[in-house]
Design an enzyme around this catalytic site. Structure first.
Site, PDB file in Angstrom:
ATOM      1  N   ALA A 251       0.777  -1.238   0.000  1.00  0.00           N
ATOM      2  CA  ALA A 251       0.000   0.000   0.000  1.00  0.00           C
ATOM      3  C   ALA A 251       0.809   1.289   0.000  1.00  0.00           C
ATOM      4  O   ALA A 251       0.317   2.315  -0.473  1.00  0.00           O
ATOM      5  CB  ALA A 251      -0.933   0.001   1.206  1.00  0.00           C
ATOM      6  N   ALA A 252       2.005   1.263   0.562  1.00  0.00           N
ATOM      7  CA  ALA A 252       2.710   2.532   0.778  1.00  0.00           C
ATOM      8  C   ALA A 252       3.202   3.150  -0.538  1.00  0.00           C
ATOM      9  O   ALA A 252       3.613   2.403  -1.423  1.00  0.00           O
ATOM     10  CB  ALA A 252       3.907   2.295   1.693  1.00  0.00           C
ATOM     11  N   PRO A 253       3.115   4.474  -0.673  1.00  0.00           N
ATOM     12  CA  PRO A 253       2.717   5.491   0.317  1.00  0.00           C
ATOM     13  C   PRO A 253       1.208   5.726   0.406  1.00  0.00           C
ATOM     14  O   PRO A 253       0.781   6.673   1.075  1.00  0.00           O
ATOM     15  CB  PRO A 253       3.431   6.748  -0.169  1.00  0.00           C
ATOM     16  CG  PRO A 253       3.508   6.576  -1.656  1.00  0.00           C
ATOM     17  CD  PRO A 253       3.644   5.091  -1.897  1.00  0.00           C
ATOM     18  N   GLY A 255      -1.266   6.050  -2.181  1.00  0.00           N
ATOM     19  CA  GLY A 255      -2.017   6.768  -3.216  1.00  0.00           C
ATOM     20  C   GLY A 255      -3.267   6.000  -3.646  1.00  0.00           C
ATOM     21  O   GLY A 255      -4.371   6.555  -3.702  1.00  0.00           O
ATOM     22  N   CYS A 370       4.293  -0.786 -12.178  1.00  0.00           N
ATOM     23  CA  CYS A 370       4.668   0.395 -12.961  1.00  0.00           C
ATOM     24  C   CYS A 370       5.896   0.027 -13.789  1.00  0.00           C
ATOM     25  O   CYS A 370       6.822   0.809 -13.931  1.00  0.00           O
ATOM     26  CB  CYS A 370       4.884   1.617 -12.080  1.00  0.00           C
ATOM     27  SG  CYS A 370       6.101   1.392 -10.787  1.00  0.00           S
TER      28      CYS A 370
HETATM   29  C1  LIG Z   1       4.689   0.080  -6.103  1.00  0.00           C
HETATM   30  S1  LIG Z   1       4.842   0.374  -4.416  1.00  0.00           S
HETATM   31  C2  LIG Z   1       3.168   0.601  -3.931  1.00  0.00           C
HETATM   32  C3  LIG Z   1       2.592   1.946  -4.272  1.00  0.00           C
HETATM   33  C4  LIG Z   1       1.231   2.173  -3.631  1.00  0.00           C
HETATM   34  N1  LIG Z   1       0.308   1.126  -3.969  1.00  0.00           N
HETATM   35  C5  LIG Z   1       0.608   3.505  -4.029  1.00  0.00           C
HETATM   36  O1  LIG Z   1      -0.183   3.567  -4.947  1.00  0.00           O
HETATM   37  O2  LIG Z   1       0.935   4.503  -3.380  1.00  0.00           O
HETATM   38  C6  LIG Z   1       5.212  -1.218  -3.826  1.00  0.00           C
HETATM   39  C7  LIG Z   1       5.198  -1.331  -2.306  1.00  0.00           C
HETATM   40  O3  LIG Z   1       5.302  -2.735  -1.996  1.00  0.00           O
HETATM   41  C8  LIG Z   1       5.944  -2.841  -0.755  1.00  0.00           C
HETATM   42  N2  LIG Z   1       6.366  -4.255  -0.628  1.00  0.00           N
HETATM   43  C9  LIG Z   1       7.435  -4.870  -1.180  1.00  0.00           C
HETATM   44  N3  LIG Z   1       7.441  -6.175  -0.861  1.00  0.00           N
HETATM   45  C10 LIG Z   1       6.347  -6.401  -0.102  1.00  0.00           C
HETATM   46  C11 LIG Z   1       5.804  -7.539   0.538  1.00  0.00           C
HETATM   47  N4  LIG Z   1       6.395  -8.730   0.449  1.00  0.00           N
HETATM   48  N5  LIG Z   1       4.668  -7.392   1.251  1.00  0.00           N
HETATM   49  C12 LIG Z   1       4.060  -6.193   1.372  1.00  0.00           C
HETATM   50  N6  LIG Z   1       4.552  -5.068   0.787  1.00  0.00           N
HETATM   51  C13 LIG Z   1       5.666  -5.169   0.063  1.00  0.00           C
HETATM   52  C14 LIG Z   1       7.041  -1.815  -0.813  1.00  0.00           C
HETATM   53  O4  LIG Z   1       7.467  -1.449   0.485  1.00  0.00           O
HETATM   54  C15 LIG Z   1       6.333  -0.664  -1.562  1.00  0.00           C
HETATM   55  O5  LIG Z   1       5.822   0.268  -0.644  1.00  0.00           O
END
Ligand SMILES: C[S@@+](CC[C@H](N)C(=O)[O-])C[C@H]1O[C@@H](n2cnc3c(N)ncnc32)[C@H](O)[C@@H]1O
Length: 421
Positions: A251-253, A255, A370
């Protein structure tokens, strides 16, 4: 000028030795709190620009100095100064004079004549040097060779357009919080405040020029968020209705979490493996007046966080190479290695396999990256559907079968909606 050049060169050097540009700039700001916002802007411009055009700049410098430059800091500084001479509006004589002083600070007084000769030589022979630089693929496109080859393999002649698009300046786009006001009403507010903007097909508002968020009308009250138009498709494609149980697994950050909650009163669980990044979800939701259950967890380790109640919708915005958003993060081109892509693909497959288990029958999972590399997109979802008879890939996705190539209006994304039968 000298201080800006030195800080920019140090920052690009950090990136070239493996630090992300955001982390390198954050560390610079922390160590130099006295820098004004215009000095920060100038440093950022040099860093982003140098990394955007690094292939061409390196090909030019290699002609000017055919032997290796022993001091790596000096080489990086010359690259950033070539960027300034080629792309900035600063007076060339001032750029060169200050660069020669900067070179002395980095390598001692004796390197002054060398730096001076290299930069004057560039000014004299610029056209011929640039013409030779673009004869190689890396010099022409400013990406590592493996990246260029991969896009050519995946996209044939369209690869060059994708590569060129990744070297442009990204647009700044807003998502209106429809709980606050409509997109057309906010567009009106923007225009009244003197900002030039237009509405795109999906209601995203594209600003003609980037604007600091604190100058946007009612930003602090939660009227809008900054989000690329391509990213704004996720919440609608997920097809949510009030009362659904929704999981945003990465989810982070926040959006996309926030966008879903703006559209419907769902019961939202937002996970992220990175507890620090998860704080940004919290603050984004707070500004927008929205709530979700937040949990720091590895989404694939479902035994550690899942209570056994299935979700009606799952958003898997998977960690990826980010090859579709490279114009926002030009450091990515030089930080990624060809071998990283298989690593991302393995992680994406692991997340998809695990999260399928938490999805209710009749529920939908939206897989998003992305990245424009097929290995992270169609290959992942196609192989998954082939292995799972209860998984059906639904049609009606945007772009080329779910793949949105970057253009002037949006970044590159891949979307696949899977239904569980
Ligand atoms: C593409 S970003 C997400 C962007 C977010 N959905 C938004 O729209 O703001 C991918 C995220 O996946 C998290 N991540 C990576 N591996 C993960 C895992 N095994 N479980 C949960 N989160 C994970 C990362 O910390 C990162 O914040």
């Amino acid at each position: 000028m000298l201080q800006i050049q030195r800080f920019a060169a140090q920052t690009v050097a950090m990136v070239l030795s493996g630090t992300s540009l955001n982390a390198a700039l954050d560390s610079l700001w922390r160590r130099n709190r006295q820098l004004t916002s215009s000095e920060r802007g100038a440093i950022q411009d040099i860093c982003y620009g140098t990394l955007r055009h690094l292939g061409t700049l390196s090909a030019v410098l290699d002609q000017l100095v055919p032997r290796p430059i022993a001091n790596p800091g000096l080489r990086t500084m010359l690259l950033t100064v070539l960027y300034q001479l080629e792309h900035s509006e600063a007076a060339a004589y001032a750029v060169v004079d200050s660069a020669v002083e900067c070179a002395a600070q980095l390598g001692g007084e004796h390197v002054k004549p060398f730096a001076n000769a290299v930069l004057r030589n560039y000014q004299r022979r610029r056209e011929a040097l640039l013409a030779s630089a673009v004869l190689s693929d890396e010099g022409r496109f400013s990406y590592p060779g493996w990246w260029i080859e991969r896009l050519r393999r995946d996209f044939g002649p369209d690869a060059e357009r994708i590569l060129d698009m990744g070297n442009k300046h990204p647009p700044m786009t807003l998502r209106t919080n429809i709980r606050f006001c409509s997109a057309s009403a906010y567009l009106q507010k923007l225009r009244e405040a003197g900002f030039d903007a237009r509405s795109l097909d999906n209601g995203a508002l594209l600003l003609a020029q980037p604007v600091p968020v604190d100058r946007l009308p009612s930003f602090d009250e939660g009227a809008v968020s900054v989000q690329d138009a391509g990213a704004q498709l996720a919440a609608t494609l997920l097809d949510v209705r009030g009362d659904m149980r929704v999981l945003d697994a990465c989810a982070a950050p926040g959006g996309k979490t926030a966008h879903i909650l703006e559209l419907a009163d769902v019961d939202m669980t937002a996970l992220d493996a990175d507890a620090v990044r998860l704080q940004r979800v919290r603050s984004n939701l707070e500004r927008l007046g929205l709530t979700a259950r937040l949990q720091a967890a590895d989404a694939a380790a479902i035994d550690t966080w899942w209570d056994g109640n299935a979700f009606d919708r799952v958003l898997l915005d998977a960690p990826c190479s980010a090859s579709g958003v490279v114009r926002r993060h030009p450091d990515i081109k030089w930080l990624r290695r060809a071998s990283d892509i298989a690593g991302f693909a393995a992680q994406q497959q692991r997340l998809l396999e695990a999260l399928w288990k938490v999805l209710a029958r009749g529920g939908k999972l939206l897989y998003v990256t992305c990245s424009v590399f097929r290995e992270e997109d169609h290959v992942i979802t196609g192989n998954f559907a082939a292995r799972h008879p209860d998984a059906r890939i639904l049609g009606g996705m945007p772009g080329r079968d779910g793949l949105l190539l970057p253009d002037d209006e949006h970044d590159g994304f891949y979307y696949a909606l899977l239904r569980k039968d």
